[in-house]
Design a protein around this motif. Sequence first.
Motif, short mmCIF file in Angstrom:
data_model
loop_
_atom_site.label_atom_id
_atom_site.label_comp_id
_atom_site.label_asym_id
_atom_site.label_seq_id
_atom_site.Cartn_x
_atom_site.Cartn_y
_atom_site.Cartn_z
N THR A 71 16.39 54.05 16.69
CA THR A 71 15.16 55.13 16.47
C THR A 71 13.94 54.38 15.99
O THR A 71 12.93 54.50 17.00
CB THR A 71 15.42 56.00 15.32
N MET A 72 13.82 53.99 15.05
CA MET A 72 12.49 53.49 14.42
C MET A 72 11.63 52.46 15.61
O MET A 72 10.32 52.46 15.90
CB MET A 72 12.41 52.93 13.18
N THR A 100 10.20 54.20 18.57
CA THR A 100 9.51 55.00 18.26
C THR A 100 8.01 54.71 18.43
O THR A 100 7.01 55.15 18.74
CB THR A 100 9.74 55.86 16.87
N SER A 115 15.85 59.90 20.52
CA SER A 115 15.82 59.56 18.87
C SER A 115 14.28 59.40 18.50
O SER A 115 13.67 59.95 17.45
CB SER A 115 16.65 58.13 18.65
N ILE A 148 12.75 63.03 18.38
CA ILE A 148 13.20 63.57 17.04
C ILE A 148 12.39 63.05 16.06
O ILE A 148 11.84 63.62 15.34
CB ILE A 148 14.56 63.26 16.85
N ALA A 149 12.34 61.66 15.91
CA ALA A 149 11.51 61.06 14.68
C ALA A 149 9.97 61.60 14.76
O ALA A 149 9.33 61.58 13.75
CB ALA A 149 11.73 59.47 14.82
N ASN A 150 9.58 61.50 16.20
CA ASN A 150 8.04 61.89 16.12
C ASN A 150 7.59 63.43 15.81
O ASN A 150 6.67 63.54 15.37
CB ASN A 150 7.63 61.64 17.44
N PHE A 177 10.08 65.92 14.58
CA PHE A 177 10.74 66.84 13.66
C PHE A 177 10.07 67.41 12.68
O PHE A 177 9.83 68.83 12.34
CB PHE A 177 11.89 66.08 13.17
N THR A 178 9.27 66.67 11.85
CA THR A 178 8.60 67.33 10.70
C THR A 178 7.48 68.02 11.18
O THR A 178 7.11 69.05 10.26
CB THR A 178 8.02 66.32 9.80
#
Lengths: 279, 330
Positions: free
Chosen positions: B256-257, B260, B281, B284-286, B288-289
């Motif tokens: 993921t990281m 990203t 991934s 989602i990481a970028n 989601f929040t």
Amino acid sequence: MATLYAARRRRNIVAMSLSLAATAFGLGWLVLILGALLWEGFSGLSLEVFTEMTPPPGSAGGLLNPLMGSLMLTALAVFIGTPIGILAGTYMAEYGRYDRLTSVVRFINDILLSAPSIVVGLFIYEVMVRPMGHFSGYAGAVALAVIVMPVVVRTTEDMLILVPNQLREAAAAIGLPRAFIIARVCYRAAKAGMITGVLLAVARISGETAPLLFTALNHQFWSTDLNGPIASLPVVIFQFALSPYKDWQKLAWTGALIITFTVLALSIIARALSARKQS
Amino acid sequence: MVDVALQSEAAVTSAEASRAKALDRLRLGDRIFRILTRASALGVLAILGGVMVSLLIGSLPALREFGFSFLIEQRWNPVTEKFGALAPIYGTVVTSFIAMLIAVPVGLLIAVFLTELCPMWLRRPIGIAIELLAGIPSIIYGIWGLFVFAPFLQDTLQPFLISTLGNVPIVAPLFEGPPYGIGVLTASLILAIMVLPFVTSISRDVFDAVPPVLKEAAYGVGCTTWEVVRYVVLPYTRVGVIGGVMLGLGRALGETMAVTFVIGNAHKVSASIIAPGTTISATIANEFTEAVGELYTSSLIALGLILFFITFIVLAIARYMLLRIERRIG
């Protein structure tokens, strides 16, 4: 005949040079990455990094709150994940060594061991953050615990299987019940390996970012309240590195340096522990 | 006399009673411990089940809204709430594929070096150094990739590829567009570095497990080192090597990281490997929040479900292969 031999020899030399080059290539990356980390991060390393809060853009500051948050999250995750992991590993090596259940659990555990950590974050978001209605340090710690557990299960099982059966038989012969044999004899014999497992798990989670992004989230200020969002080093690095501010990027590099050398130190200690045990 | 006898009899019975009590206590403790360990072992299964069920429930709204077209639609529009997973799935597959293309031969060659060429005293230190690459957290690869590696590629490899391969008829579309630095190729190269130690350490372990007699026999009839590796070691360990490769692939797919940071987060399927893209991934990481609205969140969870499904299958195959070679080597 001679030409065939020369051709074979040439091919051998080419292949072996390639393997030498590949090794240099692999080691080269390690040197390059660690070198860049030292180069960019070392100059930012000072006492303030450990004593001051994360700054607003444009002013000086440190990484105290994310360091504290990371320590708390890691400690809680190990506290939750290790006992369950050790117990599960114990079942697989001691009570149910030849069970069907054990081989199924081993297979699933090995998959969990390399499952994408971001999926773990989504899972904890669904089962903890959403029902609770807010991001929290507890959710972050549980997410990390889910990553700790398979590591501990694996090493515990491996180490307990190495314990010679004579030890168990001797303990059983003087009338000790099974639980005592395991706790007083097997755990002691396998102690170094099991500690190695926990250290490796700590090394693994101290750099984990993905599962924390939407569980523990982040916190700009000092907070030790695990029931609310809490800062952690990896997430702060992520945020700061992608920001346009130079001093934030600088702090991100310094944080990266701290994490990397902590993790590398932990894994080297773990290796040294298990190596001493083997020899 | 009688008194003494009575007393000792009483002492015997009380000693026996306390002995029985102690035994009961021990038995109870034993049973509780056994149940606890069994419950924990079942807990491992419960977590896997929990991941599947919770992701499935979380992604239901998106799956119900878009159905099968979720998998084949390219659009990803948070404003109109139309989502399709094609671009992230494509990015995940392409980055992992390129990464494996590099990591597998290099990893195997390193394993050959470590088992055949390297002097004994250097084997452990070099092996550990390669494994340390696996220990570096992925966010470190990300920050290094963004600030050091991507600018480097932008100045060197990418212009070079554009000016040379970019003019070759068939492969030209692969290298179309300006050199951004970040993009699919950069992410793939970083993934390759991250996967390398997994391929290396598993291949080294299975190479080491080849019975020395086999290798000695081959050397004895005059084979070169390369021939021994190619015709004895590799065929013998094929299953294990495939297992190691699949394990690395599982890592690459879910990483993921690092990705990203350098992929560019562009939701489009582009033939060019130097163009920005996205992976499951990284999306989602970028996002989601920042996702607002149930459908957006649910679509991202559906992406997670797809990722979990793919990696589960890949890792299951990897484990199965490794189990087979373990059984053979014993």
